[in-house]
Design an enzyme around this catalytic site. Structure first.
Site, PDB file in Angstrom:
ATOM      1  N   ARG A  50       0.855  -1.191   0.000  1.00 35.08           N
ATOM      2  CA  ARG A  50       0.000   0.000   0.000  1.00 35.08           C
ATOM      3  C   ARG A  50       0.892   1.242   0.000  1.00 35.08           C
ATOM      4  NH1 ARG A  50      -3.314  -2.904  -1.542  1.00 35.08           N
ATOM      5  NH2 ARG A  50      -5.256  -3.566  -0.544  1.00 35.08           N
ATOM      6  N   HIS A  55      -1.186   0.519  -9.778  1.00 34.05           N
ATOM      7  CA  HIS A  55      -1.856  -0.439  -8.874  1.00 34.05           C
ATOM      8  C   HIS A  55      -2.516  -1.580  -9.672  1.00 34.05           C
ATOM      9  CE1 HIS A  55      -3.860  -0.895  -4.674  1.00 34.05           C
ATOM     10  NE2 HIS A  55      -3.628  -2.069  -5.227  1.00 34.05           N
TER      11      HIS A  55
HETATM   12  P1  NDP Z   1      -1.334 -11.941   4.631  1.00 30.83           P
HETATM   13  O1  NDP Z   1      -2.284 -11.449   5.666  1.00 30.83           O
HETATM   14  O2  NDP Z   1      -1.427 -13.361   4.189  1.00 30.83           O
HETATM   15  O3  NDP Z   1       0.155 -11.747   5.180  1.00 30.83           O
HETATM   16  C1  NDP Z   1       0.545 -10.613   5.892  1.00 30.83           C
HETATM   17  C2  NDP Z   1       1.993 -10.791   6.365  1.00 30.83           C
HETATM   18  O4  NDP Z   1       2.433  -9.553   6.938  1.00 30.83           O
HETATM   19  C3  NDP Z   1       2.137 -11.869   7.447  1.00 30.83           C
HETATM   20  O5  NDP Z   1       3.331 -12.584   7.259  1.00 30.83           O
HETATM   21  C4  NDP Z   1       2.206 -11.033   8.729  1.00 30.83           C
HETATM   22  O6  NDP Z   1       2.941 -11.625   9.797  1.00 30.83           O
HETATM   23  C5  NDP Z   1       2.957  -9.801   8.234  1.00 30.83           C
HETATM   24  N1  NDP Z   1       2.717  -8.664   9.130  1.00 30.83           N
HETATM   25  C6  NDP Z   1       1.546  -8.073   9.454  1.00 30.83           C
HETATM   26  N2  NDP Z   1       1.751  -7.081  10.365  1.00 30.83           N
HETATM   27  C7  NDP Z   1       3.069  -7.080  10.625  1.00 30.83           C
HETATM   28  C8  NDP Z   1       3.898  -6.316  11.494  1.00 30.83           C
HETATM   29  N3  NDP Z   1       3.395  -5.359  12.287  1.00 30.83           N
HETATM   30  N4  NDP Z   1       5.218  -6.577  11.513  1.00 30.83           N
HETATM   31  C9  NDP Z   1       5.748  -7.567  10.727  1.00 30.83           C
HETATM   32  N5  NDP Z   1       5.019  -8.334   9.875  1.00 30.83           N
HETATM   33  C10 NDP Z   1       3.702  -8.089   9.830  1.00 30.83           C
HETATM   34  O7  NDP Z   1      -1.424 -10.942   3.404  1.00 30.83           O
HETATM   35  P2  NDP Z   1      -1.224 -11.236   1.826  1.00 30.83           P
HETATM   36  O8  NDP Z   1       0.108 -11.849   1.634  1.00 30.83           O
HETATM   37  O9  NDP Z   1      -2.404 -11.931   1.268  1.00 30.83           O
HETATM   38  O10 NDP Z   1      -1.276  -9.734   1.235  1.00 30.83           O
HETATM   39  C11 NDP Z   1      -0.348  -8.756   1.661  1.00 30.83           C
HETATM   40  C12 NDP Z   1      -0.761  -7.379   1.170  1.00 30.83           C
HETATM   41  O11 NDP Z   1      -0.491  -7.265  -0.223  1.00 30.83           O
HETATM   42  C13 NDP Z   1      -2.239  -7.045   1.266  1.00 30.83           C
HETATM   43  O12 NDP Z   1      -2.595  -6.644   2.577  1.00 30.83           O
HETATM   44  C14 NDP Z   1      -2.371  -5.916   0.268  1.00 30.83           C
HETATM   45  O13 NDP Z   1      -2.185  -4.680   0.907  1.00 30.83           O
HETATM   46  C15 NDP Z   1      -1.238  -6.165  -0.709  1.00 30.83           C
HETATM   47  N6  NDP Z   1      -1.754  -6.476  -2.044  1.00 30.83           N
HETATM   48  C16 NDP Z   1      -1.492  -5.622  -3.085  1.00 30.83           C
HETATM   49  C17 NDP Z   1      -1.971  -5.873  -4.357  1.00 30.83           C
HETATM   50  C18 NDP Z   1      -1.612  -4.991  -5.514  1.00 30.83           C
HETATM   51  O14 NDP Z   1      -2.210  -5.118  -6.586  1.00 30.83           O
HETATM   52  N7  NDP Z   1      -0.643  -4.100  -5.393  1.00 30.83           N
HETATM   53  C19 NDP Z   1      -2.834  -7.043  -4.631  1.00 30.83           C
HETATM   54  C20 NDP Z   1      -2.978  -7.934  -3.488  1.00 30.83           C
HETATM   55  C21 NDP Z   1      -2.477  -7.634  -2.244  1.00 30.83           C
HETATM   56  P3  NDP Z   1       2.470 -12.986  10.499  1.00 30.83           P
HETATM   57  O15 NDP Z   1       2.805 -14.072   9.492  1.00 30.83           O
HETATM   58  O16 NDP Z   1       3.308 -13.079  11.715  1.00 30.83           O
HETATM   59  O17 NDP Z   1       1.002 -12.864  10.757  1.00 30.83           O
END
Ligand code: NDP
Length: 309
Positions: free
Chosen positions: A224, A272
Site C-alpha cells: 500500500r 496499482h
Molecule cells: P497476509 O495477511 O497473508 O500476510 C501478511 C503478512 O504480513 C504476514 O506474514 C504477517 O505476519 C505480516 N505482518 C503483518 N503485520 C506485521 C507487522 N506489524 N510486523 C511484521 N510483519 C507483519 O497478506 P497477503 O500476503 O495476502 O497480502 C499482503 C498485502 O499485499 C495485502 O494486505 C495488500 O495490501 C497487498 N496487495 C497488493 C496488491 C496490488 O495489486 N498491489 C494485490 C494484493 C495484495 P504474520 O505471518 O506473523 O502474521
C-alpha cells in the site's frame, strides 16, 4: 437473501454472473441502488463509503474484494461484531508473484541500464552480477509473500522474510518483530514490501529504514502507498544511497500527473495493477464463506480486527 456489492473498481456484472453460476439462489444488489436491506446477508466491498454498511439487520459477513482490508477499517461507522474476511485467491497470488519476480529480475539484470544504453544506440555489455549480490528481503510473509519467496528461492535468490510472529520457513532466513526489522534491512539489496497496511506498518518505509539498507539497495512496494514515505524515498534515491524503486501503490491514487515519481529516471511506476481480483476465480470463496456464516461458522480468511489484517 442477497449479497450487497459495493465497488467502483470491480465489475458488478462479472460478479453477479460468477456468483449466479455457483448458486442461482443468491440475490445480488448493487449499492446504492439496493432496495431490500433486510435481505442482505453479506457485503462484498472494495473502498465502500463510510456508513454504507449500517442499517443491514441481517448482515453476517463483510467480504473484501481484495487481499487487503485496510479500506474496510477506514470506515469509522463499521457495524460491530460482523466477521470480516479477506480474499486469498490463487489467481491473485499468481499475478502478484509474476509482478514481483518481474521487478526483481529487471533490477537484478539491470534492465534500466540496458534500456538506457539502447536509447543511446550504445552497444554496451552490462554484465550480470552474481546472484549473491542481490539478496532479497520480503516484508510480510503471508499468502503472497510466501509464494513470492518460494519463486525467488527457486530462481536462486537468497531470500529473507520479516513477519509479526516467529516463522521457520525452509530455505528462507526468517526475522520478526522490531529488532528483526533492522536485521533484515541490513542484508537486503532488494527490499519488497508485501505487508498489510495497519497502524503498526504505516510509514515503515521511511528515511531511517532506507538509511539502514545497504548502499545501492532497491525498493519494491506492492503493498500500500501509505507504507512508504514518498519524500524520504526520493531523498534516499537522489542522494545516491538507494539505486531506485519499483512502485505499484501510492499515497494518492491515481498518482497526480505532476508527481515527481512519474518522470523519475530511477523509479518505475505502475498504476496499482500488480494483482487484480478475477471474479470467476474468487467467487467460489465468497459463496463458501456465505454458507459458513449462515450456519454460524467463521468465514475462511477471517480478519483479526485487533491486529488489522
Ligand atoms: P497476509 O495477511 O497473508 O500476510 C501478511 C503478512 O504480513 C504476514 O506474514 C504477517 O505476519 C505480516 N505482518 C503483518 N503485520 C506485521 C507487522 N506489524 N510486523 C511484521 N510483519 C507483519 O497478506 P497477503 O500476503 O495476502 O497480502 C499482503 C498485502 O499485499 C495485502 O494486505 C495488500 O495490501 C497487498 N496487495 C497488493 C496488491 C496490488 O495489486 N498491489 C494485490 C494484493 C495484495 P504474520 O505471518 O506473523 O502474521
Amino acid at each position: 437473501m442477497s449479497i450487497l456489492f459495493i465497488s467502483k473498481a470491480d465489475s458488478p456484472t462479472e460478479w453477479q454472473q460468477a456468483l449466479a453460476s455457483l448458486d442461482p439462489e443468491i440475490g445480488f444488489q448493487v449499492w446504492p441502488d439496493s432496495r431490500k436491506p433486510e435481505d442482505i446477508e453479506a457485503a462484498l466491498v472494495w473502498k465502500h463509503p463510510p456508513g454504507a454498511l449500517l442499517g443491514l439487520p441481517n448482515l453476517k459477513l463483510i467480504q473484501s474484494l481484495g487481499a487487503g482490508v485496510d479500506h474496510i477499517f477506514m470506515d469509522p461507522r463499521l457495524p460491530k461484531n460482523v466477521p470480516i474476511a479477506r480474499l486469498v485467491d490463487s489467481e491473485l497470488t499468481r499475478q502478484m508473484v509474476e509482478y514481483v519476480v518481474l521487478a526483481v529480475l529487471s533490477r537484478h539484470r539491470r534492465l534500466d541500464l540496458i534500456r538506457g544504453a539502447q536509447l543511446l544506440r550504445d552497444w554496451q555489455v552490462i554484465p550480470p552480477v552474481p546472484i549473491s549480490c542481490s539478496r532479497v528481503g520480503i516484508l510480510g510473509f503471508g499468502e503472497i509473500g510466501r509464494a513470492t519467496g518460494n519463486s525467488l528461492v527457486n530462481l536462486g535468490f537468497k531470500v529473507a522474510s520479516w513477519t509479526r510472529t516467529p516463522h521457520t520457513v525452509g530455505a528462507v532466513t526468517s526475522y520478526h518483530g522490531p529488532e528483526g526489522f533492522t536485521s533484515l534491512l541490513e542484508k537486503s539489496d532488494i527490499l519488497i514490501c508485501l505487508l498489510p497496511l495497519t497502524a503498526k506498518t504505516r510509514g515503515l518505509l521511511n528515511a531511517e529504514a532506507f538509511a539502514t539498507l545497504p548502499t545501492d539497495a532497491y525498493v519494491i512496494n506492492v503493498a500500500r502507498g501509505a507504507h512508504l514515505i514518498e519524500q524520504d524515498l526520493l531523498a534516499a534515491i537522489d542522494n545516491g544511497h538507494l539505486s531506485g524503486a519499483w512502485l505499484d501503490v501510492f499515497d494518492a491514487e491515481p498518482l497526480p500527473s505532476n508527481h515527481p515519481f512519474w518522470a523519475h529516471p530511477k523509479i518505475v511506476v505502475t498504476p496499482h495493477l500488480a494483482g487484480l481480483t478475477v471474479a470467476s476465480s474468487a467467487a467460489s470463496q465468497v459463496v463458501h464463506n456465505l454458507q459458513l456464516v449462515r450456519i454460524g461458522k467463521p468465514p475462511q480468511n477471517l480478519v483479526d480486527p485487533t491486529v488489522g489484517y
